[in-house]
Write an enzyme that holds these catalytic residues in place. Structure first.
Site, PDB file in Angstrom:
ATOM      1  N   LEU A   8      32.800  24.336  56.686  1.00  0.00           N
ATOM      2  CA  LEU A   8      31.884  24.039  57.785  1.00  0.00           C
ATOM      3  C   LEU A   8      32.452  24.553  59.111  1.00  0.00           C
ATOM      4  O   LEU A   8      33.556  24.181  59.510  1.00  0.00           O
ATOM      5  CB  LEU A   8      31.633  22.538  57.889  1.00  0.00           C
ATOM      6  CG  LEU A   8      31.085  21.875  56.630  1.00  0.00           C
ATOM      7  CD1 LEU A   8      30.581  20.480  56.959  1.00  0.00           C
ATOM      8  CD2 LEU A   8      29.984  22.707  55.985  1.00  0.00           C
ATOM      9  N   ARG A  15      34.029  19.011  72.533  1.00  0.00           N
ATOM     10  CA  ARG A  15      35.233  18.422  73.126  1.00  0.00           C
ATOM     11  C   ARG A  15      36.314  19.474  73.447  1.00  0.00           C
ATOM     12  O   ARG A  15      37.274  19.195  74.151  1.00  0.00           O
ATOM     13  CB  ARG A  15      35.801  17.345  72.187  1.00  0.00           C
ATOM     14  CG  ARG A  15      34.961  16.084  72.167  1.00  0.00           C
ATOM     15  CD  ARG A  15      35.231  15.210  70.939  1.00  0.00           C
ATOM     16  NE  ARG A  15      34.582  15.727  69.736  1.00  0.00           N
ATOM     17  CZ  ARG A  15      34.623  15.138  68.541  1.00  0.00           C
ATOM     18  NH1 ARG A  15      35.304  14.026  68.384  1.00  0.00           N
ATOM     19  NH2 ARG A  15      33.998  15.669  67.506  1.00  0.00           N
ATOM     20  N   ASP A 105      37.801  22.970  61.051  1.00  0.00           N
ATOM     21  CA  ASP A 105      38.701  22.464  62.095  1.00  0.00           C
ATOM     22  C   ASP A 105      39.831  21.618  61.525  1.00  0.00           C
ATOM     23  O   ASP A 105      40.449  20.832  62.216  1.00  0.00           O
ATOM     24  CB  ASP A 105      37.910  21.683  63.164  1.00  0.00           C
ATOM     25  CG  ASP A 105      37.361  20.352  62.653  1.00  0.00           C
ATOM     26  OD1 ASP A 105      37.346  20.143  61.426  1.00  0.00           O
ATOM     27  OD2 ASP A 105      36.944  19.527  63.490  1.00  0.00           O
ATOM     28  N   GLY A 141      36.265   9.057  60.396  1.00  0.00           N
ATOM     29  CA  GLY A 141      35.529   8.105  59.581  1.00  0.00           C
ATOM     30  C   GLY A 141      36.499   7.203  58.824  1.00  0.00           C
ATOM     31  O   GLY A 141      37.587   7.631  58.442  1.00  0.00           O
TER      32      GLY A 141
HETATM   33  C1  UD1 Z   1      34.257  14.521  60.767  1.00  0.00           C
HETATM   34  C2  UD1 Z   1      33.847  13.443  59.770  1.00  0.00           C
HETATM   35  C3  UD1 Z   1      34.821  12.283  59.877  1.00  0.00           C
HETATM   36  C4  UD1 Z   1      36.220  12.772  59.636  1.00  0.00           C
HETATM   37  C5  UD1 Z   1      36.596  13.933  60.573  1.00  0.00           C
HETATM   38  C6  UD1 Z   1      37.887  14.563  60.137  1.00  0.00           C
HETATM   39  C7  UD1 Z   1      31.432  13.416  59.334  1.00  0.00           C
HETATM   40  C8  UD1 Z   1      30.133  12.804  59.689  1.00  0.00           C
HETATM   41  N1  UD1 Z   1      32.506  12.988  60.021  1.00  0.00           N
HETATM   42  O1  UD1 Z   1      34.109  14.021  62.079  1.00  0.00           O
HETATM   43  O2  UD1 Z   1      34.501  11.296  58.926  1.00  0.00           O
HETATM   44  O3  UD1 Z   1      37.142  11.725  59.796  1.00  0.00           O
HETATM   45  O4  UD1 Z   1      35.586  14.953  60.520  1.00  0.00           O
HETATM   46  O5  UD1 Z   1      38.339  15.549  61.013  1.00  0.00           O
HETATM   47  O6  UD1 Z   1      31.473  14.238  58.445  1.00  0.00           O
HETATM   48  N2  UD1 Z   1      29.920  21.068  61.594  1.00  0.00           N
HETATM   49  C9  UD1 Z   1      28.924  21.937  61.238  1.00  0.00           C
HETATM   50  N3  UD1 Z   1      27.633  21.602  61.483  1.00  0.00           N
HETATM   51  C10 UD1 Z   1      27.266  20.417  62.045  1.00  0.00           C
HETATM   52  C11 UD1 Z   1      28.309  19.517  62.400  1.00  0.00           C
HETATM   53  C12 UD1 Z   1      29.622  19.872  62.164  1.00  0.00           C
HETATM   54  O7  UD1 Z   1      29.205  23.013  60.708  1.00  0.00           O
HETATM   55  O8  UD1 Z   1      26.072  20.205  62.216  1.00  0.00           O
HETATM   56  C13 UD1 Z   1      31.327  21.439  61.335  1.00  0.00           C
HETATM   57  C14 UD1 Z   1      32.167  21.584  62.592  1.00  0.00           C
HETATM   58  O9  UD1 Z   1      32.126  22.925  63.055  1.00  0.00           O
HETATM   59  C15 UD1 Z   1      33.562  21.198  62.115  1.00  0.00           C
HETATM   60  C16 UD1 Z   1      33.286  20.225  60.983  1.00  0.00           C
HETATM   61  O10 UD1 Z   1      31.942  20.421  60.585  1.00  0.00           O
HETATM   62  O11 UD1 Z   1      34.274  22.296  61.629  1.00  0.00           O
HETATM   63  C17 UD1 Z   1      33.497  18.764  61.400  1.00  0.00           C
HETATM   64  O12 UD1 Z   1      32.657  18.476  62.504  1.00  0.00           O
HETATM   65  P1  UD1 Z   1      33.164  17.587  63.713  1.00  0.00           P
HETATM   66  O13 UD1 Z   1      32.074  17.526  64.702  1.00  0.00           O
HETATM   67  O14 UD1 Z   1      34.504  18.015  64.153  1.00  0.00           O
HETATM   68  O15 UD1 Z   1      33.257  16.161  62.992  1.00  0.00           O
HETATM   69  P2  UD1 Z   1      34.194  14.957  63.398  1.00  0.00           P
HETATM   70  O16 UD1 Z   1      33.555  14.186  64.477  1.00  0.00           O
HETATM   71  O17 UD1 Z   1      35.564  15.422  63.603  1.00  0.00           O
HETATM   72 MG    MG Z   2      36.456  17.334  63.774  1.00  0.00          MG
END
Ligand code: UD1
Ligand code: MG
Length: 451
Positions: A8, A15, A105, A141
């Protein structure tokens, strides 16, 4: 079992407060995304799918630069991690195997951990990777466990006060059979604090289906998520610590390890010596027994056995140093090959050039490679001697065993064995200096008298 990797990488990374998409921010000179792809490659996956969205073109280019077989799917609107995984549904419609979801990430995953997840999949339907946080943080989470069973994952924002104190947290990694995962993703809702479709809801949905759901733990440093510049700096520091330790273990001398900056692809041979404050940008290889002296900056270059670079040298992309080459202080080399035993010891710029074996380039020599529009090449033969402060106006060629006089501006080719002098002849005026001094002193005295 065949596996498909979904990474992803669509989020903006608000942030980070940056124009650059989060997953392209570098750690050890390589985009975070490359670290994640490298980790995932340990599974030898049948598909590598990268979900891009924010600045998708840049993310696509970076993904393909790492793995030309990667499949990049677009998530036009970033509606959450569950929605992001769902974008791979079409590409995987005929795929019959496991999906492993990885976050772009989360760069530090070890291959062993992925293998452990796959092994646990033999006995459980859904496997989530978690980690114990040393300090409670208002992020990540929370994994709500009942013995071995993962009951659900609650995002920090959605968690009750009790749940917020759980230290076992979600890394974001999840393994599940493809068909089941996509079925469950159709059932997720966005009824939560962020209004997003969470991948994490899958844990609860799987329990409802009577599937066995579990979480395994790994080290916090392995699954550290990068959400801010502070996280990025901490992640880079962690990467550096690990990379330095690896080099030391491989028999490389780092005189002051904490001051050496390394890249993901830095290669340094056994018994090489790296002095303090050296920066290795991307694409550097240094062979055994070479020495990189203090305060040097290297990127995109190769240094062969026995060569000595620096102190205070800069090797830019395309610098190729053969065995026993010497590059001294305040010398910059770009797109240039230096054959065995050649020396550029002081204050020079060597760009777009080739220097033959055992040639000596005097202090202050410059290859004038740029005419303001185009770059031009300088060729120097073997055992040539370039006098100090020679300007080599490219394109130009200096033959084997040729010499140039100090201060020459060389604009045409010099044949082998010739001496080229291209400077104004010296003029000497007897007694003139003394006369000049007297004139000047007299002038100064008049000025003091105010006349
Ligand atoms: C997420 C998890 C959380 C976990 C944490 C670990 C969820 C809902 N939450 O939170 O439980 O503890 O990661 O680091 O899964 N992304 C997409 N499309 C979207 C949203 C996100 O591709 O619509 C990708 C982001 O680019 C990123 C990753 O998913 O690489 C995680 O997204 P991020 O927004 O960082 O989630 P966290 O709030 O960190
Ligand atoms: Mg994250």
């Amino acid at each position: 079992m065949s596996a498909a990797l979904i990474i992803l990488a669509a989020g903006k990374g608000t942030r980070m407060n940056s124009e650059l998409p989060k997953v392209l921010h570098p750690i050890g000179g390589a985009p975070m995304l490359h670290h994640a792809m490298r980790a995932g490659a340990a599974l030898d996956p049948e598909h590598v799918i990268v979900v891009a969205g924010h600045e998708a073109d840049q993310v696509r280019a970076a993904a393909l630069a790492y793995d030309e077989n990667a499949e990049v799917v677009l998530q036009e609107e970033q509606l959450g991690t569950g929605h992001a995984v769902d974008q791979a549904r079409e590409v995987l419609k005929d795929f019959d195997g496991d999906i492993v979801v990885l976050f772009g990430d989360t760069p530090f995953l070890r291959p062993e951990t992925l293998e452990r997840m796959i092994a646990t999949r033999q006995t459980h339907d859904v496997v989530v990777l978690g980690f114990e946080i040393a300090e409670l943080q208002p992020r990540y989470g929370r994994l709500v466990m009942d013995g071995d069973r993962l009951v659900k994952i609650v995002e920090y924002k959605d968690a009750s006060e009790d749940e917020q104190t759980i230290r076992f947290t979600n890394s974001g990694l999840l393994a599940c059979d493809a068909k089941t995962l996509f079925e469950m993703l159709s059932e997720t809702s966005n009824d939560n604090a962020s209004g997003e479709y969470y991948l994490t809801e899958v844990a609860e949905l799987a329990n409802r289906r009577g599937l066995s759901v579990t979480a395994i733990a790994c080290d916090e440093t392995e699954t550290l998520g990068v959400d801010s510049r502070t996280d990025l700096a901490a992640a880079d520091a962690l990467f550096q610590t690990k990379a330095r330790a690896e080099l030391l273990g491989d028999g490389v001398t780092l005189v002051a390890p904490d001051t050496v900056y390394l890249s993901l692809d830095t290669v340094i041979g056994r018994d090489a010596v790296i002095e303090p404050n050296v920066v290795f940008g991307p694409g550097v290889s240094v062979e055994s027994g070479a020495t990189i002296r203090a305060f040097s900056h290297l990127e995109g270059c190769h240094v062969a056995r026995g060569a000595i670079v620096g102190p205070y040298a800069r090797l830019r992309p395309g610098a190729e140093l053969a065995e026993d080459v010497r590059i001294g202080n305040f010398v910059e080399v770009k797109n240039a090959t230096l054959a065995e035993g050649s020396k550029v010891n002081h204050l020079s710029y060597i760009g777009d050039a080739s220097i033959g074996a055992a040639s000596n380039i005097g202090a202050g020599t410059i290859t004038c490679n740029y005419d303001g529009v185009m770059k031009h090449f300088t060729h120097i033969g073997e055992r040539a001697f370039i006098g100090s402060n020679t300007m080599l106006v490219a394109p130009v060629s200096i033959g084997d065993e040729a010499m140039t006089g100090s201060g020459s501006v060389i604009t045409s080719d010099v044949e082998a064995g010739a001496l080229a002098l291209a400077r104004a002849p010296q003029v000497e005026k007897p007694g003139m200096a003394r006369k000049l001094f007297e004139m000047l002193k007299a002038k100064k005295a008049r000025m003091h008298r105010g006349s």
